[in-house]
Design a protein around this motif. Structure first.
Motif, PDB file in Angstrom:
ATOM      1  N   THR A 192       1.405  -1.212  -0.798  1.00  0.00           N
ATOM      2  CA  THR A 192      -0.050   0.108   0.163  1.00  0.00           C
ATOM      3  C   THR A 192       0.758   1.206  -0.097  1.00  0.00           C
ATOM      4  N   PRO A 193       0.551   2.487  -0.029  1.00  0.00           N
ATOM      5  CA  PRO A 193       1.162   3.362  -0.238  1.00  0.00           C
ATOM      6  C   PRO A 193       1.777   3.949   1.123  1.00  0.00           C
ATOM      7  N   ARG A 194       1.190   3.248   2.190  1.00  0.00           N
ATOM      8  CA  ARG A 194       1.390   3.864   3.877  1.00  0.00           C
ATOM      9  C   ARG A 194       2.623   2.318   3.682  1.00  0.00           C
ATOM     10  N   GLU A 195       2.534   1.683   2.760  1.00  0.00           N
ATOM     11  CA  GLU A 195       3.619   0.327   3.588  1.00  0.00           C
ATOM     12  C   GLU A 195       5.182   1.222   2.954  1.00  0.00           C
ATOM     13  N   ILE A 196       4.688   1.547   1.584  1.00  0.00           N
ATOM     14  CA  ILE A 196       5.904   2.358   0.936  1.00  0.00           C
ATOM     15  C   ILE A 196       6.465   3.138   1.739  1.00  0.00           C
ATOM     16  N   ASP A 197       5.862   4.081   2.039  1.00  0.00           N
ATOM     17  CA  ASP A 197       6.093   4.675   3.507  1.00  0.00           C
ATOM     18  C   ASP A 197       6.910   4.681   4.345  1.00  0.00           C
ATOM     19  N   ALA A 198       6.480   3.506   5.110  1.00  0.00           N
ATOM     20  CA  ALA A 198       7.714   2.656   6.437  1.00  0.00           C
ATOM     21  C   ALA A 198       8.733   1.875   5.972  1.00  0.00           C
ATOM     22  N   MET A 199       8.615   1.729   4.512  1.00  0.00           N
ATOM     23  CA  MET A 199       9.657   0.965   3.885  1.00  0.00           C
ATOM     24  C   MET A 199      10.656   1.948   3.594  1.00  0.00           C
ATOM     25  N   ALA A 200      10.756   2.814   2.716  1.00  0.00           N
ATOM     26  CA  ALA A 200      11.252   4.277   1.956  1.00  0.00           C
ATOM     27  C   ALA A 200      11.784   4.336   3.208  1.00  0.00           C
ATOM     28  N   ALA A 201      11.433   5.275   4.702  1.00  0.00           N
ATOM     29  CA  ALA A 201      11.500   5.153   5.335  1.00  0.00           C
ATOM     30  C   ALA A 201      12.540   4.586   6.686  1.00  0.00           C
ATOM     31  N   TYR A 202      12.317   3.145   6.322  1.00  0.00           N
ATOM     32  CA  TYR A 202      13.565   2.561   7.487  1.00  0.00           C
ATOM     33  C   TYR A 202      14.353   2.424   6.530  1.00  0.00           C
ATOM     34  N   VAL A 203      14.440   2.535   5.081  1.00  0.00           N
ATOM     35  CA  VAL A 203      15.392   2.515   5.079  1.00  0.00           C
ATOM     36  C   VAL A 203      16.610   3.646   4.289  1.00  0.00           C
ATOM     37  N   LYS A 204      15.716   4.859   4.767  1.00  0.00           N
ATOM     38  CA  LYS A 204      16.384   6.017   4.289  1.00  0.00           C
ATOM     39  C   LYS A 204      16.526   6.460   3.228  1.00  0.00           C
ATOM     40  N   LEU A 205      15.746   6.457   2.746  1.00  0.00           N
ATOM     41  CA  LEU A 205      15.422   6.949   1.235  1.00  0.00           C
ATOM     42  C   LEU A 205      13.567   8.163   1.370  1.00  0.00           C
ATOM     43  N   SER A 206      14.610   8.345   0.009  1.00  0.00           N
ATOM     44  CA  SER A 206      12.860   9.149  -0.360  1.00  0.00           C
ATOM     45  C   SER A 206      12.060   7.775  -0.764  1.00  0.00           C
ATOM     46  N   ARG A 207      10.265   8.682  -1.080  1.00  0.00           N
ATOM     47  CA  ARG A 207       9.647   7.707  -1.800  1.00  0.00           C
ATOM     48  C   ARG A 207      10.237   7.959  -2.764  1.00  0.00           C
ATOM     49  N   GLN A 208      10.673   8.673  -3.632  1.00  0.00           N
ATOM     50  CA  GLN A 208      10.523   8.577  -5.039  1.00  0.00           C
ATOM     51  C   GLN A 208      11.796   7.048  -5.851  1.00  0.00           C
TER      52      GLN A 208
END
Length: 122
Positions: free
Chosen positions: A34-50
């Protein structure tokens, strides 16, 4: 031991240590996010969403899936670490991963999940 109503089996997570990550490897498929899961994973690996989406997400029509990597004849989730036998993003893994093995498909296909997962208790 975890049980869920409507399922004819239970799951013993302590048995994951005896497995080679069967729920994360095998046939090619999709790991929906989901978009929310993508945001959480991006933050976890310290990358921007894009940047995260460019590197780790596959667009399938209007849905998003984690990418896979082919290893021999098998496919592995992009975040499965074979050397550590585990998920690199475990705390923020998608709900599809969190709910395994309690997927509707396995309600009637118990033999399939028993073969795949050593944690299944009938």
């Amino acid at each position: 031991m975890v049980s869920q109503e409507g399922y004819k089996f239970s799951f013993d997570a302590s048995r994951c240590a005896t497995c080679e990550g069967n729920c994360c490897i095998g046939e090619s498929g999709y790991i929906w996010c989901t978009p929310r899961e993508i945001d959480a994973m991006a933050a976890y690996v310290k990358l921007s969403r894009q940047d995260f989406m460019d590197e780790y997400i596959l667009k399938v029509k209007y849905k998003r899936s984690l990418k896979e990597k082919q290893v021999g004849e098998s496919y592995h989730c992009i975040f499965f670490d074979k050397t550590k036998n585990g998920c690199q993003i475990y705390p923020v893994r998608p709900s599809q991963c969190r709910t395994f093995p309690f997927w509707n498909h396995f309600k009637e296909n118990i033999e399939e999940v028993v073969q795949e997962c050593p944690g299944i208790i009938i």
